[in-house]
Scaffold this motif. Structure first.
Motif, short mmCIF file in Angstrom:
data_model
loop_
_atom_site.label_atom_id
_atom_site.label_comp_id
_atom_site.label_asym_id
_atom_site.label_seq_id
_atom_site.Cartn_x
_atom_site.Cartn_y
_atom_site.Cartn_z
N ILE A 1 0.84 -1.20 0.00
CA ILE A 1 0.00 0.00 0.00
C ILE A 1 0.87 1.25 0.00
O ILE A 1 0.64 2.20 -0.75
CB ILE A 1 -0.94 -0.01 1.22
CG1 ILE A 1 -1.89 -1.20 1.14
CG2 ILE A 1 -1.71 1.30 1.31
CD1 ILE A 1 -2.71 -1.41 2.40
N LEU A 2 1.89 1.26 0.85
CA LEU A 2 2.72 2.45 0.99
C LEU A 2 3.67 2.66 -0.18
O LEU A 2 3.93 3.81 -0.57
CB LEU A 2 3.53 2.36 2.29
CG LEU A 2 2.73 2.34 3.60
CD1 LEU A 2 3.68 2.16 4.77
CD2 LEU A 2 1.93 3.62 3.74
N ARG A 3 4.17 1.57 -0.75
CA ARG A 3 5.19 1.70 -1.80
C ARG A 3 4.71 2.50 -3.00
O ARG A 3 5.37 3.47 -3.40
CB ARG A 3 5.69 0.30 -2.19
CG ARG A 3 6.92 0.32 -3.09
CD ARG A 3 7.41 -1.08 -3.39
NE ARG A 3 8.02 -1.70 -2.23
CZ ARG A 3 7.55 -2.77 -1.62
NH1 ARG A 3 6.41 -3.32 -2.05
NH2 ARG A 3 8.18 -3.29 -0.58
N PRO A 4 3.59 2.16 -3.63
CA PRO A 4 3.16 2.96 -4.79
C PRO A 4 2.74 4.37 -4.40
O PRO A 4 2.94 5.31 -5.18
CB PRO A 4 1.99 2.16 -5.36
CG PRO A 4 1.51 1.29 -4.24
CD PRO A 4 2.71 0.99 -3.43
N GLU A 5 2.16 4.53 -3.21
CA GLU A 5 1.76 5.87 -2.78
C GLU A 5 2.98 6.77 -2.64
O GLU A 5 2.96 7.94 -3.05
CB GLU A 5 1.03 5.78 -1.44
CG GLU A 5 -0.37 5.22 -1.53
CD GLU A 5 -1.37 6.24 -2.06
OE1 GLU A 5 -1.16 7.44 -1.83
OE2 GLU A 5 -2.33 5.83 -2.72
#
Length: 1181
Positions: free
Chosen positions: A566-570
């Motif tokens: 979730i955090l990586r692409p954001e």
């Protein structure tokens, strides 16, 4: 002929506009046109010199873009790995581009990448060609990304600071509470409030000193001696620190700090004569500390509590009170000078609160102690074998050794005439080696076990103890010190552990972090830092890792897991918000000086005339000093970590004078290996962004040990990107092509960067000298063999000594770079090779080469260039680039003879050749990549020329100027964006909410009465059907029962420790779904007789006979949850006759079962807890 035709076709494709005939001569070269705007006198003089430079050949048309322009390949060229390539960097007019500019000799801007990038627009890049074989193996470009796909997103609390900014301020250790992260540094203590973790740093010019501009806000203490270890005590709300000066200091948690006023220590006392290496609080609240020489001291909680209760005005009395209360455990187990425990330093202490025991760890042995009685249980080694260790004073050993030495010397004198010189030398060297072996063995334990030293220790949630060794081995132990099993997941030294729930976190010297389950299975691993990870701690939902350079990162407890995806692409989508592009110009110069010295005019023509717009200058020299005697001395110096010479220093000073060192440029560092020298200068306005200099050297001469051939390198960080510069001198002679290829391969694979030789930094510091002595035996034999074969004696000595150097160097490098098969150069964002590569022109005669040179038909000469042919075949400099050569061959010339007529005309008539070259590799895996966080360093060559008018050597100096674009991450902004994503992203919040789940548990009773060594079996039940529950039992506090049967205020002991009259077994453990565990609550008889410490009566800490009551907290967590569920159990210890009569009928039943029967007879009956307390309550520890 086919190869020559192929090379010819490549040149035709690359140089479509170049003529075979000599081009019309211009007044000056293209590079001089750029310098002509300065109008300085020395530039005009340089233009007069440059009458033989041929880089004014026709310019190839290139396609331009806003940021770069790329050379368009000919579609007919079928060689994908070897092609002409060019880039031209220009600004887009946004003001984000920058470089340090100078007009009329005056610097423009701050040189730190904040100017208009005008020079990149005005100066066109040169066409380049690239060698084959660069996309595989060790020559593959390192992977870079805005958010690395193989690494969980992290909170960068403190970005990697440059080493030069941390002198006297290095962080050595960290510890964490739920609200704060504490750091021990060389000058004191610092603390971060974790509520400020996502806030921006102060930036350059802010209140933070250099190196901490982008760190989260923090506060610092007054200056103290270096802090070596930290320990959090949630019971007293104190953080304890152990220091190099032998003191233990206390610091108050959660206090209000001021930006301008450093906070001060509380209670402190002198604990050891040497440094405090480790500390731990036992399950009874006592402080245990370890120091050098196997010293372990215990500081009873009663003495510490009394001292903490005194006022600040009584601080001296408080310190004296604690100092006199210690118990020296080593003295207790020493009888008649014989001690049962090891004399090695106490590297770590571990409190096994499950069983009320203390583990003390030396390098090669463990000692297990009873926490309550402080008695030694057993001593065992790293194999789990019990040791009956007897360490006796070394006085007797020394006397024996002295006697043996006298006998040896006397005998040697008597037999001197019976042996030859070589035989006597052999006997002396072997004697020295044996002496060193004895010293190393006594000082550091058996050196053969050096790779098995214990480096870290941790207690897992299920009660198993884990230890990590210097060879990467992970070992499981039970609570009694029995070795259970071991694992090897990574062949590097383990430096730290961290346990949380059902996971074990492990950090290594290679920068790797691994996550394991309680059975030892590997869950995930990634490179957490670009240096050794020396500490792991848990706090506020993060596992914080600290590298040896001081950088601190926080990894979510939920990682690895869905939250990472979730955090990586954001975070990657916000790349533009925290990315800036920095531009700079680098000048690389190479010159084989042929053991000569240069005039100031020559240095000005070579370097001084080209640095007006340059930010970094790298100079590589070859043959600074040669000769068999010098080579032998250089090899000997290398064995003990020394390098450099007076001639090398002269060259650095002379070049520094040319560069206006001190006012314009600053010399950052250098490295010399025999006749090879590399040095680097950085413009002072850029200096704050450049640092972490490391050096390296690889010998390729006789036996891969003599430094007449080889390479020297420098590695440094520029805007957080790693750049390596290597100066090489490869094997000579026309036919030695394969040897030159092998030399490059050897240099690339074995070059290991380090700060210094560091021979004596470890406990086994004498080990290298033992290897040196042993290798000298072989060296003596080699010397005799060569000399008896007619070899010159001085070179025989050089070969012998250097062979010892090579053996020692191999020993050291193994410890520095334990990750085999991954050269340091592979991980660099940019690598530049310069030097005398010695590749010649093949298939051409001397006269033909002279004719082509006189006609300036260099495209024909390039067809016969050995280096280009070998690069095309992928045999050397794989994947590296070089600008197309447009200057005459730089070798070989007659000294002092100017012009092209100066080529060697002697008897040998060596064929002119381009021996002196500059090549590079940046982050591009494909030709057309733009500068970004996926490809953070992109370079192009704007000037590549030889200075033909310099005549001080048989080689001509060469210089190469690069435009370099760097994608730089603003760590402060990225940390802010990371915090915003966690707050605003619903999916991320959902994942974090799952961490608040606590398994439902039941405790059988909430009130217990004990007396006369009663035992009650408390039951804990896990009612969750899907998750494990992990419990820990601590003492919230103890009170004295008043006459009205009401308890007084509850006072906690250190680390919520138990009173000495109470035993809880086990005090921690795990519960499977629906499992029930019984906890033994036992009253232990406590003697009230006076105790003596150093002859001082300690009766004031003895327990009185009044009734006592404690509150036990049964804290429950899930496998990986942030919240804690808490049960409270009141346990009363009764002395009075009234209480005895009350509970006398239930004593026998309580010992066996102790459930419903006890609740019937107690005065205050509490119903059993069917549910746990509010999960939102986070109670200690």
């Amino acid at each position: 002929m086919e190869e020559e035709q192929s090379l010819e076709e490549d040149d035709k494709n690359a140089l479509a506009g170049l003529s075979n005939a000599p081009p019309p001569r211009k007044t000056h070269s293209y590079s001089q046109q750029l310098r002509s705007t300065t109008g300085t006198n020395h530039h005009k003089k340089h233009r007069q010199f440059r009458k033989h430079s041929l880089d004014d050949a026709a310019t190839i048309k290139i396609a331009s873009s806003n940021s770069y322009s790329h050379f368009l390949e000919d579609e007919d060229n079928d060689d994908d790995d070897f092609y002409p390539y060019s880039t031209n960097t220009s600004a887009d007019g946004t003001g984000d581009c920058n470089i340090n500019q100078r007009i009329d000799g005056l610097a423009m801007g701050d040189g730190a990448g904040n100017e208009e990038f005008g020079h990149f627009q005005n100066q066109q890049s040169l066409p380049e060609f690239m060698g084959s074989g660069g996309g595989v193996g060790i020559f593959k470009v390192p992977t870079r990304a805005a958010v690395h796909p193989g690494c969980p997103p992290f909170l960068e609390l403190r970005p990697h600071p440059l080493r030069e900014t941390q002198v006297g301020k290095f962080l050595r250790t960290i510890a964490s509470t739920e609200t704060e992260l504490w750091g021990g540094q060389e000058c004191g203590i610092r603390v971060w409030n974790l509520s400020d973790a996502y806030k921006p740093g102060s930036g350059i010019g802010g209140r933070a000193r250099r190196g901490d501009e982008y760190a989260a806000p923090f506060y610092e203490s007054v200056n103290t001696s270096p802090a070596l270890c930290l320990m959090v005590d949630p019971g007293t709300k104190l953080v304890w620190s152990g220091h190099k000066d032998g003191k233990i200091r206390s610091w108050r948690m959660d206090q209000t700090h001021s930006d301008n006023t450093p906070f001060k220590e509380g209670l402190s006392w002198l604990a050891h004569r040497g440094p405090v290496l480790s500390m731990v609080i036992s399950s009874y609240g006592d402080i245990w500390s370890g120091s050098e020489g196997g010293i372990i001291k215990v500081w009873p909680w009663e003495a510490v509590e009394k001292s903490l209760s005194l006022s600040p005005e009584e601080r001296h009395m408080a310190a004296l009170l604690v100092e006199r209360s210690f118990v020296d455990l080593r003295s207790q187990v020493t009888v008649n000078g014989a001690c049962n425990i090891s004399s090695s330093d106490i590297k770590c202490l571990l409190s096994d609160n499950n069983r009320a025991r203390i583990w003390a760890v030396g390098s090669l042995s463990f000692s297990l102690w009873e926490a309550r009685t402080r008695e030694l249980i057993k001593v065992f080694n790293i194999e789990g074998q019990i040791e009956n260790r007897v360490d006796i004073s070394s006085v007797q050993d020394q006397a024996v050794e002295d006697e043996m030495n006298v006998k040896f010397v006397s005998k040697s004198k008597k037999e001197k005439s019976q042996y030859s010189f070589l035989q006597r030398s052999r006997i002396a060297i072997m004697g020295a080696a044996d002496a060193v072996r004895r010293v190393a063995t006594k000082g550091a334990g058996a050196f053969v076990e050096d790779t098995k030293k214990t480096e870290a220790l941790v207690l897992a949630a299920d009660g198993i103890i884990w230890s990590g060794c210097s060879n990467g081995l992970l070992v499981q132990w039970d609570g009694s010190g029995n070795r259970l099993q071991d694992f090897l997941h990574h062949p590097c030294a383990v430096l730290s552990f961290c346990s949380y729930g059902a996971r074990i976190w492990v950090s290594y010297i290679s920068g790797l972090v691994q996550v394991l389950d309680l059975e030892g299975n590997l869950i995930a691993s990634w490179v957490a830092h670009n240096g050794p990870v020396i500490k792991l701690v848990v706090g506020n939902g993060y596992v914080f890792s600290m590298a040896n350079h001081g950088g601190i990162r926080g990894w979510s407890i939920a990682s690895p897991g869905p939250i990472d995806n979730i955090l990586r692409p954001e975070l990657a989508e916000k790349e533009d918000m925290y990315t800036t592009k920095k531009y700079l110009r680098i000048l690389v110069g190479t010159w084989n000086v042929g053991q000569g010295r240069a005039s100031q005019d020559a240095l000005m023509a070579w370097l001084g005339s080209a640095v007006s717009d340059v930010d970094i200058v790298v100079v590589g020299l070859q043959e600074v000093e040669m000769g068999a005697g010098f080579l032998a001395m250089s090899a000997a110096k290398e064995t003990v970590g020394l390098e450099g010479s007076s001639i090398g220093q002269w060259w650095q000073d002379a070049i520094g004078k040319t560069l206006d060192e001190g006012s314009t440029f600053e010399r950052v560092g250098s490295r010399q290996l025999a006749g090879l020298l590399i040095a680097i200068w950085v413009r002072k306005t850029l200096r704050t962004h450049v640092g972490d200099l490391d050096v390296a050297a690889v010998a390729c001469g006789l036996g891969r040990a003599i430094g007449n051939k080889g390479g020297v390198g420098l590695r440094l960080r520029v805007f957080d990107r790693i750049m390596c510069f290597v100066n090489c001198h490869l094997a000579a002679h026309l036919e030695a092509v394969n040897r030159r290829n092998a030399d490059f391969d050897h240099i690339f694979r074995t070059m290991t960067f380090s700060r210094s030789s560091n021979l004596l930094n470890t406990a086994a510091g004498m080990l290298p000298y033992l290897f040196l002595c042993c290798s000298l035996i072989f060296s003596t034999y080699l010397f005799w063999l060569l000399y008896s074969s007619g070899f010159p004696w001085i070179l025989s000595v050089a070969a012998g000594v250097s062979s010892a150097a090579q053996m020692l160097r191999g020993t050291n490098s193994a410890g520095i770079n334990p990750e085999e098969g991954k050269p340091d150069l592979t991980d660099a964002d940019m690598v530049m090779f310069c030097g005398d590569f010695n590749y010649r022109l093949f298939g051409i005669s001397y006269d033909e080469a002279r004719d082509f040179v006189s006609q300036r038909s260099f495209d024909w000469l390039r067809q016969n260039d050995q280096l280009r042919a070998e690069m095309k075949a992928g045999k050397v400099f794989q994947g590296m680039r070089e600008a197309l050569i447009r200057f005459p061959p730089t070798y070989k010339f007659e000294r002092g003879k100017p012009g092209l007529g100066g080529y060697d005309s002697g008897e040998k008539k060596r064929i002119p050749a381009w021996c002196d070259r500059v090549l590079y590799r940046d982050n591009r895996a494909a030709p057309a990549e733009e500068c970004s966080l996926e490809c953070p360093v992109i370079a192009s060559i704007v000037e590549y020329e030889a200075i033909m008018e310099v005549t001080e050597s048989d080689h001509k100096p060469v210089r190469c100027k690069f435009n370099v674009a760097i994608a730089h991450v603003d760590r402060s902004i990225r940390r802010q964006e990371f915090g915003k994503i966690l707050e605003s992203n619903a999916n991320a919040r959902s994942c974090l909410d799952e961490l608040h789940y606590v398994p439902e548990t039941i405790v059988s009773i909430d009130r217990i009465v004990l007396q006369n060594q009663d035992t009650y079996n408390l039951r804990i039940t896990n009612r969750s059907g899907k998750d494990k529950a992990f419990f820990q039992i601590v003492c919230e506090g103890q009170s004295t029962i008043k006459e009205d049967e009401q308890p007084s205020d509850y006072r906690p002991r250190g680390f919520f420790g138990l009173p000495r009259w109470l035993e809880v077994t086990p005090a921690a453990g795990s519960l499977k779904p629906y499992q029930v565990v019984e906890i033994s609550i036992h009253h232990e008889e406590f003697h009230t007789l006076e105790e003596f410490v150093d002859g001082i009566p300690q009766s004031w800490w003895s327990e009185d006979t009044r009734d006592k009551e404690v509150v036990l907290l049964v804290n429950v967590r899930g496998s990986s949850t942030l919240e804690t569920g808490t049960h409270r159990v009141h346990v009363r210890h009764c002395f009075t006759a009234n209480t005895v009569r009350l509970d006398s009928k239930s004593n026998s039943a309580r010992k066996i079962q102790g459930s419903s029967h006890q609740r019937c007879v107690q005065k205050h009956v509490g119903a059993a807890s069917d549910t746990i307390d509010d999960h939102g309550s986070l109670r200690g520890p």
